[in-house]
Design a protein around this motif. Structure first.
Motif, mmCIF file in Angstrom:
data_model
loop_
_atom_site.group_PDB
_atom_site.id
_atom_site.type_symbol
_atom_site.label_atom_id
_atom_site.label_comp_id
_atom_site.label_asym_id
_atom_site.label_seq_id
_atom_site.Cartn_x
_atom_site.Cartn_y
_atom_site.Cartn_z
ATOM 1 N N MET A 1 -27.568 -27.207 -53.223
ATOM 2 C CA MET A 1 -28.488 -26.930 -52.137
ATOM 3 C C MET A 1 -28.083 -27.650 -50.856
ATOM 4 O O MET A 1 -28.161 -27.120 -49.766
ATOM 5 N N LEU A 2 -27.638 -28.906 -50.998
ATOM 6 C CA LEU A 2 -27.184 -29.657 -49.838
ATOM 7 C C LEU A 2 -25.978 -28.999 -49.187
ATOM 8 O O LEU A 2 -25.872 -28.924 -47.963
ATOM 9 N N SER A 3 -25.045 -28.504 -50.036
ATOM 10 C CA SER A 3 -23.874 -27.829 -49.486
ATOM 11 C C SER A 3 -24.274 -26.543 -48.783
ATOM 12 O O SER A 3 -23.678 -26.147 -47.778
ATOM 13 N N LEU A 4 -25.304 -25.878 -49.303
ATOM 14 C CA LEU A 4 -25.801 -24.655 -48.680
ATOM 15 C C LEU A 4 -26.343 -24.944 -47.290
ATOM 16 O O LEU A 4 -26.033 -24.260 -46.317
ATOM 17 N N LEU A 5 -27.153 -26.006 -47.172
ATOM 18 C CA LEU A 5 -27.730 -26.368 -45.889
ATOM 19 C C LEU A 5 -26.664 -26.825 -44.911
ATOM 20 O O LEU A 5 -26.705 -26.500 -43.725
ATOM 21 N N ALA A 6 -25.686 -27.570 -45.421
ATOM 22 C CA ALA A 6 -24.627 -28.068 -44.556
ATOM 23 C C ALA A 6 -23.786 -26.926 -44.002
ATOM 24 O O ALA A 6 -23.428 -26.903 -42.829
ATOM 25 N N ALA A 7 -23.468 -25.961 -44.865
ATOM 26 C CA ALA A 7 -22.667 -24.824 -44.421
ATOM 27 C C ALA A 7 -23.416 -24.004 -43.382
ATOM 28 O O ALA A 7 -22.845 -23.545 -42.390
ATOM 29 N N THR A 8 -24.714 -23.832 -43.606
ATOM 30 C CA THR A 8 -25.515 -23.067 -42.664
ATOM 31 C C THR A 8 -25.572 -23.763 -41.312
ATOM 32 O O THR A 8 -25.447 -23.139 -40.258
ATOM 33 N N ALA A 9 -25.783 -25.092 -41.348
ATOM 34 C CA ALA A 9 -25.874 -25.857 -40.109
ATOM 35 C C ALA A 9 -24.560 -25.807 -39.340
ATOM 36 O O ALA A 9 -24.539 -25.826 -38.109
ATOM 37 N N ILE A 14 -21.143 -19.642 -46.509
ATOM 38 C CA ILE A 14 -21.552 -20.368 -47.700
ATOM 39 C C ILE A 14 -20.615 -20.016 -48.842
ATOM 40 O O ILE A 14 -20.305 -18.844 -49.059
ATOM 41 N N GLN A 15 -20.152 -21.008 -49.560
ATOM 42 C CA GLN A 15 -19.281 -20.769 -50.700
ATOM 43 C C GLN A 15 -20.143 -20.489 -51.937
ATOM 44 O O GLN A 15 -20.828 -21.376 -52.442
ATOM 45 N N TRP A 16 -20.099 -19.252 -52.387
ATOM 46 C CA TRP A 16 -20.903 -18.868 -53.553
ATOM 47 C C TRP A 16 -20.573 -19.762 -54.742
ATOM 48 O O TRP A 16 -21.467 -20.125 -55.518
ATOM 49 N N ALA A 17 -19.311 -20.138 -54.897
ATOM 50 C CA ALA A 17 -18.884 -20.940 -56.042
ATOM 51 C C ALA A 17 -19.545 -22.304 -56.064
ATOM 52 O O ALA A 17 -19.653 -22.937 -57.131
ATOM 53 N N GLU A 18 -20.024 -22.782 -54.908
ATOM 54 C CA GLU A 18 -20.652 -24.103 -54.845
ATOM 55 C C GLU A 18 -22.144 -24.064 -55.154
ATOM 56 O O GLU A 18 -22.801 -25.104 -55.138
ATOM 57 N N VAL A 166 -22.983 -13.553 -39.951
ATOM 58 C CA VAL A 166 -24.341 -14.088 -39.934
ATOM 59 C C VAL A 166 -24.348 -15.470 -40.575
ATOM 60 O O VAL A 166 -23.455 -15.820 -41.357
ATOM 61 N N SER A 167 -25.344 -16.271 -40.253
ATOM 62 C CA SER A 167 -25.370 -17.659 -40.714
ATOM 63 C C SER A 167 -25.494 -17.795 -42.225
ATOM 64 O O SER A 167 -25.169 -18.838 -42.779
ATOM 65 N N TRP A 168 -25.977 -16.757 -42.908
ATOM 66 C CA TRP A 168 -26.112 -16.811 -44.367
ATOM 67 C C TRP A 168 -24.984 -16.055 -45.081
ATOM 68 O O TRP A 168 -25.075 -15.758 -46.272
ATOM 69 N N ALA A 169 -23.908 -15.754 -44.362
ATOM 70 C CA ALA A 169 -22.763 -15.080 -44.991
ATOM 71 C C ALA A 169 -22.207 -15.925 -46.123
ATOM 72 O O ALA A 169 -22.236 -17.159 -46.072
ATOM 73 N N MET A 170 -21.706 -15.274 -47.156
ATOM 74 C CA MET A 170 -21.188 -15.965 -48.333
ATOM 75 C C MET A 170 -19.772 -15.519 -48.659
ATOM 76 O O MET A 170 -19.421 -14.352 -48.452
ATOM 77 N N VAL A 171 -18.998 -16.438 -49.192
ATOM 78 C CA VAL A 171 -17.661 -16.138 -49.684
ATOM 79 C C VAL A 171 -17.740 -16.071 -51.200
ATOM 80 O O VAL A 171 -18.108 -17.058 -51.863
ATOM 81 N N PHE A 172 -17.404 -14.905 -51.755
ATOM 82 C CA PHE A 172 -17.489 -14.704 -53.204
ATOM 83 C C PHE A 172 -16.109 -14.878 -53.834
ATOM 84 O O PHE A 172 -15.096 -14.430 -53.276
ATOM 85 N N PRO A 173 -16.043 -15.515 -55.006
ATOM 86 C CA PRO A 173 -14.748 -15.831 -55.628
ATOM 87 C C PRO A 173 -13.858 -14.624 -55.882
ATOM 88 O O PRO A 173 -12.635 -14.730 -55.819
ATOM 89 N N THR A 174 -14.450 -13.468 -56.198
ATOM 90 C CA THR A 174 -13.644 -12.293 -56.545
ATOM 91 C C THR A 174 -13.214 -11.491 -55.321
ATOM 92 O O THR A 174 -12.543 -10.469 -55.461
ATOM 93 N N ASP A 175 -13.609 -11.938 -54.139
ATOM 94 C CA ASP A 175 -13.247 -11.235 -52.914
ATOM 95 C C ASP A 175 -11.796 -11.559 -52.557
ATOM 96 O O ASP A 175 -11.466 -12.710 -52.272
ATOM 97 N N PRO A 176 -10.905 -10.572 -52.544
ATOM 98 C CA PRO A 176 -9.500 -10.849 -52.226
ATOM 99 C C PRO A 176 -9.286 -11.330 -50.799
ATOM 100 O O PRO A 176 -8.310 -12.024 -50.508
ATOM 101 N N MET A 177 -10.221 -10.985 -49.895
ATOM 102 C CA MET A 177 -10.075 -11.389 -48.500
ATOM 103 C C MET A 177 -10.610 -12.794 -48.240
ATOM 104 O O MET A 177 -10.243 -13.438 -47.261
ATOM 105 N N GLN A 178 -11.517 -13.255 -49.117
ATOM 106 C CA GLN A 178 -12.128 -14.579 -48.981
ATOM 107 C C GLN A 178 -12.724 -14.798 -47.585
ATOM 108 O O GLN A 178 -12.423 -15.779 -46.891
#
Length: 288
Positions: A1-9, A14-18, A166-178
């Motif tokens: 959760m802390l990493s989520l808030l930090a990434a947003t700020a 946001i790294q989905w894996a985290e 967008v500020s809540w965008a996420m990077v998913f592990p299976t995404d080849p483009m990351q």
């Protein structure tokens, strides 16, 4: 959760894996996947609520009909969903053993709808029931499964959205483009699941919509197809269907949703122009 808030700020994806999410529960010899649990949970929760609906005034269903619906609709969801996936999205699997490998994923919402409609038709014909009224009662409960299924997609990190900043965008592990992407699974859970529950449950319990055959299923059909149409603007098309968007401007899911919206509107119109079935009238006021 802390990493989520930090990434947003920091305005970084946001790294989905985290987030600490796992695709299932490891039992040692077998992984119980949340997607399977979502299907099971949606069926159990939906039919639990249907059993409550049957006890309310005006129900067209008896217990024997309820038991048949549970069995045949479960088959309709699983077989129809898989067969629809093969026909609409992976026709190269047709006629091979791979088309039966449900554990490898791949289910079609529209195929599941067709499977359930066939199941309802069979049960209604056998029991001499009003087909539209049976559809009405089942339609109220479908959003339970939609909500859980889309949340399971998010937990699995699959069916993610299109690239975005967008500020809540996420990077998913299976995404080849990351790259940062819309968490479109959550959008779908909100629109196709939660929002439809907020609409359908009060419509059944707080109004007399249940006495107008077709009204509930018509509202559901327009709602779920409209939500799917909107969500497809944010969802990343499957790699083998990108050409559909490029060639037509709309995704395969959107093209399949358009006739559903049209049918839903026609059913609503039919329901509102027909007299309600017996039991719909409010009791006459008592004389003073």
């Amino acid at each position: 959760m802390l990493s989520l808030l930090a990434a947003t700020a920091a305005a970084e994806p946001i790294q989905w894996a985290e987030l600490g999410l796992k695709p299932g529960i490891d039992l040692g010899f077998f992984t119980l996947r949340y997607y399977s649990l979502a299907y099971l949970g949606g069926l159990v929760l939906g039919f639990w609520h249907l059993s409550r609906m049957m006890k309310a005034p005006g129900s067209p269903l008896a217990q024997r009909h309820f038991d048949d619906l549970f069995f045949y609709c479960t088959l309709g969801v699983i077989l129809g969903g898989r067969f629809g996936y093969v026909v609409f999205y992976k026709p190269e699997l047709f006629g091979t053993l791979d088309m039966f490998k449900l554990w490898e994923g791949g289910m079609s919402f529209h195929g599941g709808v067709i499977g359930v409609l066939l199941a309802i038709t069979w049960v209604a014909w056998r029991g001499g029931l009003n087909w539209l009224r049976v559809c009405d009662y089942l339609a109220v409960n479908v959003p339970f499964g939609m909500l859980l299924g889309r949340l399971a997609n998010f937990i699995n990190g699959e069916l993610y959205g299109r690239p975005t900043d967008v500020s809540w965008a996420m990077v998913f592990p299976t995404d080849p483009m990351q790259v940062g992407r819309h968490p479109s699974q959550l959008y779908q859970a909100g629109l196709e699941g939660l929002l439809l529950l907020v609409i359908m449950l009060p419509l059944f319990w707080k109004t007399r919509a249940r006495y107008r055959p077709g009204l509930l299923v018509g509202v559901f059909t327009v709602g779920v197809a409209g939500a799917r149409f909107i969500n497809e603007f944010f969802r990343e098309p499957d790699s083998y269907l990108v050409h559909v968007v490029t060639d037509t401007g709309l995704s395969r899911g959107q093209w399949l949703s358009l006739p559903m919206i049209a049918v839903g509107l026609l059913v609503i119109g039919y329901a509102l122009t027909r007299p309600p079935v017996g039991g719909a009238k409010a009791p006459a006021p008592q004389a003073a």
